[in-house]
Design a protein around this motif. Structure first.
Motif, mmCIF file in Angstrom:
data_model
loop_
_atom_site.group_PDB
_atom_site.id
_atom_site.type_symbol
_atom_site.label_atom_id
_atom_site.label_comp_id
_atom_site.label_asym_id
_atom_site.label_seq_id
_atom_site.Cartn_x
_atom_site.Cartn_y
_atom_site.Cartn_z
ATOM 1 N N ILE A 119 0.830 -1.206 0.000
ATOM 2 C CA ILE A 119 0.000 0.000 0.000
ATOM 3 C C ILE A 119 0.867 1.258 0.000
ATOM 4 N N GLU A 133 1.761 2.842 -3.378
ATOM 5 C CA GLU A 133 0.695 3.315 -4.269
ATOM 6 C C GLU A 133 0.664 4.839 -4.319
ATOM 7 N N GLU A 134 0.106 5.364 -5.398
ATOM 8 C CA GLU A 134 -0.097 6.814 -5.476
ATOM 9 C C GLU A 134 -1.126 7.189 -4.414
ATOM 10 N N LYS A 156 -5.011 6.134 -4.663
ATOM 11 C CA LYS A 156 -5.253 4.692 -4.522
ATOM 12 C C LYS A 156 -4.905 4.216 -3.115
ATOM 13 N N ARG A 157 -3.832 4.753 -2.550
ATOM 14 C CA ARG A 157 -3.445 4.368 -1.189
ATOM 15 C C ARG A 157 -4.596 4.672 -0.222
ATOM 16 N N TRP A 217 -7.331 2.025 -0.595
ATOM 17 C CA TRP A 217 -6.972 0.738 0.019
ATOM 18 C C TRP A 217 -7.024 0.839 1.546
#
Length: 139
Positions: free
Chosen positions: A93, A96-97, A100-101, A104
């Motif tokens: 995680i 991630e950008e 998106k992080r 999640w």
């Protein structure tokens, strides 16, 4: 995150023990027969639950397993973490950008919230209230 048969069947074991809490030990054979599961597979799952301190084994002719604590004190999250590992929807995680992080993390936190706020007592006492998302068609 996908819950495997380890988590599903482990939860089944624990719910059965919760239903019989205070009545004495329950054998894995009885749990396996009641749920049409492999006793051998349940034997593999009970060891980590015992090692984690969630169940106790009772030896002897009338032996079996009992919960180590009251059903209200054991959450479904306790069980799933023991059998499935950390609750995370995706690996990495932190790489991630940000958008998106955040997604999640929100998914992970929502799943954790449900698991941590659902006790074995809740699951053992659950009754089907007839609420279903299925449609009924009459011809």
């Amino acid at each position: 995150m996908k819950i495997s048969t380890k988590g599903r069947y482990g939860l089944t074991i624990m719910i059965e023990l919760a239903k019989k809490h205070g009545e004495g030990p329950v054998s894995l054979k009885a749990i396996a027969q009641a749920n049409d599961l492999s006793e051998h597979y349940l034997e593999q799952l009970i060891a980590p639950l015992r090692n984690a301190g969630l169940v106790k084994s009772i030896r002897g002719a009338y032996g079996g397993y009992v919960l180590a604590n009251a059903p209200a004190q054991i959450t479904s999250g306790d069980i799933i973490r023991v059998l499935e590992g950390p609750i995370t929807p995706v690996e990495g995680i932190e790489d991630e950008e940000p958008a998106k992080r955040e997604l999640w993390i929100r998914i992970r936190d929502a799943v954790k919230d449900v698991l941590e706020n659902t006790t074995l007592e809740d699951l053992a006492n659950h009754t089907d209230r007839g609420e279903s998302d299925a449609y009924m068609f009459y011809i």
